[in-house]
Design a protein around this motif. Structure first.
Motif, mmCIF file in Angstrom:
data_model
loop_
_atom_site.group_PDB
_atom_site.id
_atom_site.type_symbol
_atom_site.label_atom_id
_atom_site.label_comp_id
_atom_site.label_asym_id
_atom_site.label_seq_id
_atom_site.Cartn_x
_atom_site.Cartn_y
_atom_site.Cartn_z
ATOM 1 N N CYS A 196 4.545 7.531 -7.445
ATOM 2 C CA CYS A 196 3.895 8.736 -8.004
ATOM 3 C C CYS A 196 4.708 9.991 -7.712
ATOM 4 O O CYS A 196 4.848 10.881 -8.551
ATOM 5 N N LEU A 197 5.259 10.048 -6.487
ATOM 6 C CA LEU A 197 6.078 11.203 -6.122
ATOM 7 C C LEU A 197 7.330 11.304 -6.988
ATOM 8 O O LEU A 197 7.719 12.384 -7.437
ATOM 9 N N THR A 209 0.830 -1.225 0.000
ATOM 10 C CA THR A 209 0.000 0.000 0.000
ATOM 11 C C THR A 209 0.854 1.260 0.000
ATOM 12 O O THR A 209 0.427 2.307 -0.450
ATOM 13 N N LYS A 210 2.123 1.220 0.468
ATOM 14 C CA LYS A 210 2.988 2.408 0.510
ATOM 15 C C LYS A 210 3.744 2.624 -0.800
ATOM 16 O O LYS A 210 4.007 3.729 -1.199
ATOM 17 N N ARG A 211 4.166 1.622 -1.518
ATOM 18 C CA ARG A 211 5.006 1.760 -2.723
ATOM 19 C C ARG A 211 4.349 2.579 -3.833
ATOM 20 O O ARG A 211 5.004 3.380 -4.477
ATOM 21 N N PRO A 212 3.077 2.455 -4.144
ATOM 22 C CA PRO A 212 2.488 3.310 -5.200
ATOM 23 C C PRO A 212 2.596 4.791 -4.890
ATOM 24 O O PRO A 212 2.812 5.610 -5.777
ATOM 25 N N GLY A 213 2.546 5.248 -3.696
ATOM 26 C CA GLY A 213 2.675 6.666 -3.342
ATOM 27 C C GLY A 213 4.069 7.202 -3.624
ATOM 28 O O GLY A 213 4.234 8.296 -4.191
ATOM 29 N N TRP A 214 5.088 6.422 -3.283
ATOM 30 C CA TRP A 214 6.466 6.839 -3.572
ATOM 31 C C TRP A 214 6.737 6.884 -5.066
ATOM 32 O O TRP A 214 7.419 7.778 -5.569
#
Length: 336
Positions: A32-33, A25-30
């Motif tokens: 995108c950043l 759940t955390k890897r897609p946010g990084w």
């Protein structure tokens, strides 16, 4: 295993499975950043444009086509942030050379075909056809860049050539054919003034210098000019030869007068020298004779001689000075 008895197998693996889910759940946010950062950097990099030190620039919006025409927003050489999809429309900041000639392939156009004013010796001729090879250098002021773009777009160079050609053609009719080789500097200055006035009024540029590189007439007229100039040059040459002959004759006259003066001075000097030498010789003889007379007198007195005895002594002494083989004399004995 006793410790594991009675525990469901699925509950033993539950903590590890939950950690994996949190990572997922955390890897897609990084990601995108990271993608957003890369895109931002690229957008920032493409928002810059560069002008050379020899360029003016006005900004054009690549999306709408809008061009910034504020005279205070004209840029000079440097690197500027002008936003994405914006670019510079560039104009020359340095002196630009435009040339009408056939000297090489770098000329902008062929020589200008024009016509002179009427010849003073043949006013009904209507002037002579002429081809002028001309080069001039223009400069654009910073605040005039928007006006030039509004008037000509980016095609101002072709318009400047057309304006200059028309100005030179009109101005050439103000001169007689002879002025192009007898008053060439003045013709060049007036052509410069005419081209500068035309480009300043119609093209918003200043012409700082102009060179009249070559003037071509029709071959038959050039032959006539050449013959006239040869005759005039021959006349000048003859006058120079006459002056040379006159100077040479004057030199001959001066040389003759100088030789006569030298001869007169030498003659006078010789005469004065002869007078001095003869006077000195006479004085010497006079001194010698007076000295002889003095000592003969003393000799006569000391020896008690008479005048005849002294004469005989002198005679004998003079005979003793003569050569023996050429002397025959008879001498009476002196009485004891």
């Amino acid at each position: 295993d006793a410790s594991g008895a009675g525990k469901p197998v699925g509950r033993v693996a539950m903590p590890d499975d939950c950690d994996d889910c949190e990572c997922l759940t955390k890897r897609p946010g990084w990601g995108c950043l990271l993608i957003t950062s890369v895109i931002s950097v690229l957008l920032f990099a493409f928002s810059w444009d560069v002008l050379e030190p020899t360029e003016w620039g006005i900004v054009q919006n690549g999306l709408t086509g809008y061009v910034e025409l504020d005279p205070d927003r004209v840029y000079e050489g440097g690197r500027y942030f002008i936003w994405l999809r914006h670019s510079f429309i560039k104009f020359p900041r340095n002196l630009v050379n435009l040339e009408f000639s056939d000297f090489d392939d770098e000329a902008d156009e062929r020589p200008i075909a024009a016509r002179t004013g009427p010849d003073p010796d043949d006013k009904e001729s209507g002037g002579q056809p002429i081809r002028l090879s001309v080069a001039f250098q223009y400069a654009i002021d910073r605040r005039d860049v928007p006006r030039i773009y509004q008037t000509f777009g980016t095609m101002h160079r072709a318009s400047y050539l057309r304006f200059a050609k028309q100005a030179i053609t009109n101005e050439a009719q103000q001169f007689t054919p002879r002025a192009f080789w007898l008053q060439r500097a003045q013709v060049e200055r007036l052509l410069l003034a005419s081209v500068n006035e035309t480009l300043f009024k119609q093209g918003y540029a200043s012409v700082l210098d102009l060179q009249l590189m070559r003037v071509d007439f029709n071959s038959n007229y050039e032959d006539t000019i050449t013959n006239i100039q040869l005759q005039e040059q021959l006349k000048v040459t003859k006058s120079y030869q006459l002056n040379v002959t006159r100077v040479l004759k004057e030199v001959d006259i001066l040389a003759s007068e100088t030789q006569a003066t030298i001869a007169r001075i030498n003659a006078q000097a010789q005469r004065e020298a002869n007078v001095i030498v003869n006077s000195a010789a006479a004085e010497a003889i006079k001194l010698e004779q007076s000295t002889k007379a003095l000592w003969y007198t003393k000799l006569k007195e000391s020896l008690g001689w008479s005048n005849e005895d002294l004469l005989k002594y002198v005679k004998i002494k003079s005979l003793g000075a003569q050569k023996e083989d050429h002397m025959v004399v008879g001498v009476e004995a002196i009485a004891g």
